[in-house]
Enzyme design. Structure first.
Site, short mmCIF file in Angstrom:
data_model
loop_
_atom_site.label_atom_id
_atom_site.label_comp_id
_atom_site.label_asym_id
_atom_site.label_seq_id
_atom_site.Cartn_x
_atom_site.Cartn_y
_atom_site.Cartn_z
N GLU A 144 76.99 32.85 39.94
CA GLU A 144 76.77 31.74 40.88
C GLU A 144 78.03 30.93 41.08
OE1 GLU A 144 74.66 32.55 38.47
OE2 GLU A 144 72.78 33.00 39.54
N HIS B 162 62.86 28.59 35.40
CA HIS B 162 62.71 29.05 36.79
C HIS B 162 61.70 28.19 37.55
CE1 HIS B 162 64.11 32.56 34.56
NE2 HIS B 162 64.55 33.07 35.71
#
Lengths: 336, 370
Positions: free
Chosen positions: A70, A139
């Protein structure tokens, strides 16, 4: 307006139409082409939940599959934005954003400010958030308040398919970095969405329901729960006004304050943890600027100050729901 | 069981699937005359009053105020005073046993708008009804085919009725070319060609009235009759502040006071009406289209195309309807009645008279069309 599509399709259509209109728009993210075990380009996945499916072949060379890093690809997207492209980067889950805070907080958010207002960074970072997906603590978080805190970023939290499309097109056309929050539970929500291209401006709250008794300010998925609660409460004679700010930065303070000046009672519904949240921010705003109008203490309906649980039973308890909103509204309405 | 009449939740416009009972205007046991307003209903988009389908006595009020009910649901019963309660109860029981609320798939089924190509533009239209002499509805500046939601179905009982979205409006292509009246007129005539309509009755509201006048001027053989509602094109005056404000408005705060000018009852300007207008205004190409039309047709707060001679010269029946309190185009623009020109001025009504006084306007149009 009769056509109904899902939240997920609305996002896909926004990307498709803007890519067709403007050649500088590109899409990048993990698994846009292939995930492990997939046939790769032939069956391009379109991201982990398939939101960008179909774009890879429709816009050759403009949908980029990135490594699982990322910090690298968000940095690359920001760099590309500084150099004339309008990248839309997909950072799967907002929970992973931590590894690229420097690129976002310290670089993208600061360029306009530090370079005499001459630099523009038209990057959009799309990301999924929210609990209810049985995906556990890493998540399932709801982290828009972190980004709202940082000047220089714009933060968008659409609650329905119409807003998702219009706000995403506005995000792509905006010349500043935008963090675009998609609630994964809403992906299957259907709603009326024009086939044509349109925008929804930042900093303009939607009033989804008018009422004189209690103001409910809700964000993202919570908006629908607030509507469910308001419908039930109307049978008890409590008329709620529902305000969806749609963007947390900029925030449409005026619409919230106007409503509370009318009702004198406020419930803020926020899926996030309660400390330093949009719930506390909006409650603070109203106390500062509409104190005289308040007839009851402000209620906040939020997740508790714990990480999202993995247990189904506990996760269901963790997320605010219509029943909790109803109880909070009733308390506020009955306060004398 | 004759003489027992059901009152049901109406369907106003394509997207209405349910409505809320706002207020009963008649009490249980009240005598009712056919056509009287009995109950006020509100859809997501708009509020209106339901008319009595027959005369009699309001014998049952089955829906309570604030009830949210699907389209077609039973609201009440009208029957003569001498009809036995047992008979009424039987009708209610039978209705409830057979009533199936419309499902998602059925919504709008059978009456879905179509799109046709006219001169490179995609034009949306909605056709209701069949047979008879065709009728075409043309909305005004900033409007769309939904401006006729209280009129369309009523008119379509006896004939096929097409409502159009003009270019730059509704779901038609957002391209108004030079913004001239002739361009809009070409599109309406082009629609008639594309739909295979040799000649039609034309009903126009506001700017749409000017379009209909221009069709009658240019192709009189294609027009059976004209109904002009709060029509443009009959005089120079127009509320220029409304036009400029409407073109410039980008948010709720700016739009609300402007839309209130359109109605005699500001309560008609609901949250949903404003939201729908904003949604329209935020489509790509709409701002440019409206700006161009306003610049060409209503420059400097003055109407640029005046066709005041047309109603008389046209030589076929013309009905002019106006709300006396119209704040956009003054009712004094109505031509002199006489010959084939009939003029009806409705007291207390505003610019959107076909919506606000739908029942009266429908009756006038029906008796005019025969």
């Amino acid at each position: 307006m009769a056509r109904k599509i899902t939240y997920q399709q609305a996002i896909n259509e926004a990307l498709d139409q803007e890519m067709s209109r403007d050649p500088s728009v590109i899409v990048m993210g993990e698994d846009n082409a292939g995930g492990e075990g997939s046939p790769g380009e032939m069956d391009a996945w379109g991201g982990v939940l398939g939101v960008t499916k179909g774009l890879y072949h429709k816009h050759p060379g403009r949908v980029l599959d990135t490594p699982i890093s990322e910090s690298a690809f968000i940095g690359a997207a920001i760099g590309a934005a500084c150099n004339g492209l309008r990248p839309v980067a997909e950072l799967m889950f907002v929970d992973f954003m931590g590894v690229c805070f420097d690129q976002i907080f310290n670089q993208a958010a600061k360029f306009r400010y530090m370079f005499g207002g001459k630099a523009e960074t038209p990057v959009v970072i799309r990301t999924m958030y929210g609990a209810g997906f049985r995906a556990a603590a890493q998540h399932s978080q709801c982290l828009y308040s972190l980004f709202t805190h940082v000047p220089g970023l714009k933060v968008v939290v659409p609650s329905n398919p119409y807003d998702a499309k219009g706000l995403l097109i506005e995000s792509i056309r905006d010349n500043d970095p935008v963090i675009f929050f998609e609630n994964k539970v809403l992906y299957t929500m259907e709603g009326e969405v024009p086939e044509e291209i349109y925008t929804v401006p930042f900093g303009e709250a939607a009033i989804l329901r008018e009422g004189d008794d209690v103001t409910i300010v809700a964000l993202g998925r919570m908006v629908n729960m607030a509507q469910e609660a308001a419908e039930a409460l109307q049978k008890d004679g409590i008329h709620c006004e529902i305000i969806d700010p749609r963007t947390t930065s900029p925030l449409d303070e005026e619409t919230i304050l106007e409503s509370v000046e009318k009702t004198g009672r406020l419930v803020v519904v926020d899926e996030a943890n309660p400390r330093c949240s949009m719930a506390s921010d909006i409650a603070g705003l109203v106390v500062r600027k509409a104190f005289g109008a308040l007839k009851a203490p402000i209620e906040q309906v939020t997740a508790p100050h714990v990480p999202p649980p993995f247990s189904d039973v506990l996760e269901d308890l963790y997320v605010p729901n219509a029943a909790k909103i109803e109880r909070a509204v009733t308390r506020v309405a009955e306060y004398r | 069981m004759s003489g027992i009449h059901t009152l049901t939740m109406p369907k106003w416009g394509l997207s209405m699937s349910e409505g809320r009972v706002n207020a009963w205007l008649k009490g249980l046991g009240d005598p009712i005359t056919r056509g009287e307003e009995i109950v006020e209903v509100e859809s997501e988009k708009i509020a209106g009053a339901l008319e009595a389908p027959a005369s009699g006595v309001l014998r049952r009020r089955l829906a309570a105020e604030e009830d949210l009910l699907p389209v077609g649901a039973l609201l009440g019963i009208i029957a003569d005073a001498d009809v036995a309660d047992t008979e009424i109860d039987a009708v209610v029981a039978e209705f409830l046993a057979n009533y199936v609320p419309p499902s998602e798939e059925e919504e709008g089924g059978g009456s879905v708008p179509g799109k046709i190509e006219v001169g490179g533009l995609r034009i949306r239209y909605l056709k209701l009804g069949a047979g008879g002499e065709p009728l075409i509805l043309v909305h005004g500046f900033g409007g769309d085919l939904n401006n006729w939601l209280f009129n369309h179905a009523t008119l379509a009982v006896k004939r096929e009725v097409y409502a159009l979205d003009l270019p730059g409006h509704g779901e038609s292509t957002k391209d108004v070319a030079d913004g001239s009246l002739d361009n809009l007129t070409d599109v309406v005539i082009g629609c008639m060609d594309a739909l295979g309509i040799p000649a039609a009755h034309l009903i126009g509201h506001s700017m749409g009235g000017a379009v209909c006048l221009n069709v009658a001027k240019r192709s009189p053989q294609r027009v059976h009759s004209l109904v002009l509602i709060a029509s443009a094109g009959l005089g120079a005056e127009i509320n220029g502040d409304y036009i400029t404000g409407f073109v410039a408005a980008t948010n709720r705060r700016a739009l609300k006071p402007l839309l209130s000018e359109l109605f005699s009852d500001p309560g008609q300007v609901t949250r949903q009406l404003i939201d729908d207008m904003l949604k329209y205004k935020r489509l790509d190409g709409v701002a440019e289209s409206l700006d161009r039309l306003a610049g060409k047709l209503f420059a400097n707060g003055s109407q640029q195309m005046i066709l005041a001679e047309v109603p008389e010269v046209f030589g076929k029946p013309v009905l002019v309807i106006w709300g006396k309190e119209d704040r956009i185009i003054p009712a004094r623009h109505a031509p002199k009645a006489g010959g084939k020109v009939r003029v009806e001025i409705l007291e207390g009504q505003g610019h959107m008279v076909q919506m606000e006084a739908a029942n009266d306007v429908n009756r006038l149009m029906e008796s005019f069309l025969g």
